[in-house]
Design a protein around this motif. Structure first.
Motif, PDB file in Angstrom:
ATOM      1  N   UNK A  33      -0.384 -12.468   9.971  1.00 28.12           N
ATOM      2  CA  UNK A  33      -0.771 -12.344  11.384  1.00 28.12           C
ATOM      3  C   UNK A  33       0.151 -13.244  12.200  1.00 28.12           C
ATOM      4  N   UNK A  34       0.864 -12.659  13.112  1.00 34.90           N
ATOM      5  CA  UNK A  34       1.794 -13.393  13.969  1.00 34.90           C
ATOM      6  C   UNK A  34       1.252 -13.368  15.398  1.00 34.90           C
ATOM      7  N   UNK A  35       1.116 -14.531  15.976  1.00 31.72           N
ATOM      8  CA  UNK A  35       0.636 -14.633  17.350  1.00 31.72           C
ATOM      9  C   UNK A  35       1.785 -15.037  18.262  1.00 31.72           C
ATOM     10  N   UNK A  91      -0.702  -6.143  19.420  1.00 24.21           N
ATOM     11  CA  UNK A  91       0.521  -5.401  19.730  1.00 24.21           C
ATOM     12  C   UNK A  91       0.857  -4.422  18.608  1.00 24.21           C
ATOM     13  N   UNK A  92       0.685  -4.885  17.371  1.00 26.04           N
ATOM     14  CA  UNK A  92       0.985  -4.041  16.204  1.00 26.04           C
ATOM     15  C   UNK A  92      -0.029  -4.318  15.108  1.00 26.04           C
ATOM     16  N   UNK A  93      -0.662  -3.227  14.646  1.00 27.95           N
ATOM     17  CA  UNK A  93      -1.628  -3.373  13.559  1.00 27.95           C
ATOM     18  C   UNK A  93      -0.898  -3.756  12.258  1.00 27.95           C
ATOM     19  N   UNK A  94      -1.466  -4.679  11.536  1.00 28.36           N
ATOM     20  CA  UNK A  94      -0.863  -5.046  10.256  1.00 28.36           C
ATOM     21  C   UNK A  94      -1.111  -3.978   9.193  1.00 28.36           C
ATOM     22  N   UNK A  95      -0.261  -3.981   8.198  1.00 27.05           N
ATOM     23  CA  UNK A  95      -0.405  -3.012   7.104  1.00 27.05           C
ATOM     24  C   UNK A  95      -0.090  -3.717   5.788  1.00 27.05           C
ATOM     25  N   UNK A  98       6.988  -1.697  -3.868  1.00 25.72           N
ATOM     26  CA  UNK A  98       6.918  -0.270  -3.578  1.00 25.72           C
ATOM     27  C   UNK A  98       6.696  -0.007  -2.099  1.00 25.72           C
ATOM     28  N   UNK A  99       6.086  -0.984  -1.443  1.00 29.18           N
ATOM     29  CA  UNK A  99       5.845  -0.826  -0.011  1.00 29.18           C
ATOM     30  C   UNK A  99       5.792  -2.206   0.621  1.00 29.18           C
ATOM     31  N   UNK A 100       6.613  -2.425   1.640  1.00 24.77           N
ATOM     32  CA  UNK A 100       6.633  -3.703   2.342  1.00 24.77           C
ATOM     33  C   UNK A 100       5.401  -3.830   3.228  1.00 24.77           C
ATOM     34  N   UNK A 101       4.861  -5.034   3.301  1.00 18.71           N
ATOM     35  CA  UNK A 101       3.745  -5.272   4.222  1.00 18.71           C
ATOM     36  C   UNK A 101       4.278  -5.366   5.653  1.00 18.71           C
TER      37      UNK A 101
END
Length: 418
Positions: A224-226, A240-244, A272-275
């Motif tokens: 989580x970046x604020x 601004x952007x949902x995390x994944x 296999x998939x970047x967060x």
């Protein structure tokens, strides 16, 4: 001369001749009667028959007459004190000495048995089906024959957690396992070792060991970046952007003992998939209080005057005039597995000689040669690129591989100075 003539006269005397003849006849008759009075006895010894005519009174006398010694353990078909009858058949079986060796302990026996099987029955020597005898049961008994017997005993075998009782007559652990058709794998452990000898009470433990590969996928939580945003009122937040979450595939080498996991070692992992970071804007805007109409012009003038003055002053500081980005930073060192080993950047800059203050960038975002300030790293120059550096990513060069490994990867604030 007269005596000689007298002797000749006597010999020519008929009466004398008659007496001599009578004496011979009587002697012959007596001899014949003596011979005829003998008993005919047959002695059988070791399947050989001997027939004798004897005046012996007893069986014992017959053997004395034949000079045959009857041993203590020999067998006679008749008692030695039994009276002899004509036509009697006396069987004499000579006992033989046999040595029985049971598990190394010897004992001597005398037997009239013909075979090993008959001997064991004669001496009441019991053998279980698991005992081992060296000679076959139909072996003929010979003098001083040694019979080897190994008595069986029970052994406990624990094979991978499953116990069973087996019979053995000794030898090594390896021989026992072979007799039970138990296969031992390359990684398996056997206690005691296979070359060890076994005895009654020995317990054999087999640990079944195997190595397997376990591939698992694990989720990687997002960060989580604020970020401060002066367009949003203070005290408010906007996503601004949902995390994944990301996904990493990990391959482990797993050691199993008797089916139970005892160790696990990470061999390799593959992302296999970047967060994706969750970005939240933090409002910093402060609303000004409403002013009176009369003072609006003056206040506005003062405000514009102050803003101009503030703007003029701020143009002299790098931080206020720079562009700020939030980027994913990863540390690296020139001596990495995928590096060329020479320590030169894509621009030819020598990282071995100058390891500090160098970053690798995507030139479409930050042009090469640009001076930047990186949060937690300091001032640096964009002197390198990389195949995996696309978009808002930046690589920070560290003076050692240890420092690079310690830094890892994180999201940082990057200010472009010029």
């Amino acid at each position: 001369m007269k005596r000689l003539l007298n002797l000749k006269g006597i010999l020519h005397n008929k009466d004398f001749k008659y007496a001599i003849s009578l004496f011979v006849i009587i002697g012959f008759i007596c001899f014949s009667f003596y011979e005829l009075s003998k008993a005919e006895v047959t002695v059988v010894q070791n399947d050989e028959e001997t027939t004798v005519h004897t005046h012996a009174k007893t069986v014992g006398d017959v053997f004395d007459e034949l000079a045959i010694d009857v041993g203590e353990h020999d067998k006679l078909s008749h008692e030695q004190s039994e009276l002899v009858d004509s036509g009697m058949k006396i069987e004499h079986t000579i006992a033989k000495q046999v040595v029985v060796n049971v598990d190394g302990e010897q004992q001597s026996y005398y037997t009239i048995a013909d075979t090993v099987e008959a001997f064991l029955a004669e001496q009441n020597i019991d053998l279980s089906k698991n005992d081992h005898i060296k000679q076959s049961m139909d072996t003929n008994i010979e003098e001083n024959l040694e019979i080897y017997i190994e008595k069986a005993f029970q052994i406990t075998i624990n094979d991978g957690g499953e116990e069973k009782q087996v019979w053995s007559t000794g030898g090594t652990v390896k021989k026992l396992l072979a007799s039970e058709d138990i296969q031992i794998g390359e990684l398996d452990r056997v206690e005691p070792k296979q070359s060890a000898s076994i005895s009654e009470g020995t317990a054999v433990n087999i640990t079944r060991v195997e190595k397997v590969t376990d591939v698992v996928e694990e989720e990687v939580d997002y960060k989580v970046v604020k970020r401060s945003d002066d367009s949003i009122e203070k005290g408010k937040e906007e996503v601004v952007s949902e995390g994944e979450t990301g996904v990493v595939e990990k391959q482990y080498e797993v050691v199993l003992e008797n089916g139970e996991e005892v160790s696990r070692e990470l061999m390799k992992e593959n992302v296999k998939k970047e967060s994706q970071e969750r970005i939240v804007a933090i409002g910093t805007k402060v609303s000004e209080p409403a002013s009176t109409p009369a003072s609006t012009t003056t206040a506005s003038a003062d405000t514009n005057s102050n803003a101009t003055q503030s703007e003029t002053v701020s143009r002299g500081t790098e931080e206020e005039t720079s562009k700020t980005l939030y980027m994913k930073a990863t540390a690296y060192n020139w001596d990495c597995a995928t590096c060329d080993g020479r320590g030169l950047t894509s621009t030819g800059y020598n990282l071995k000689a100058n390891p500090n203050g160098v970053v690798a960038v995507d030139p479409s975002i930050i042009p090469l040669g640009t001076k930047v300030w990186v949060e937690g790293y300091g001032y640096a120059i964009a002197r390198d690129t990389g195949g995996n550096i696309k978009g808002n990513k930046i690589d920070l060069h560290m003076s050692s591989k240890q420092k690079a490994a310690s830094y890892g990867s994180r999201t940082v604030k990057v200010k472009i100075i010029d």
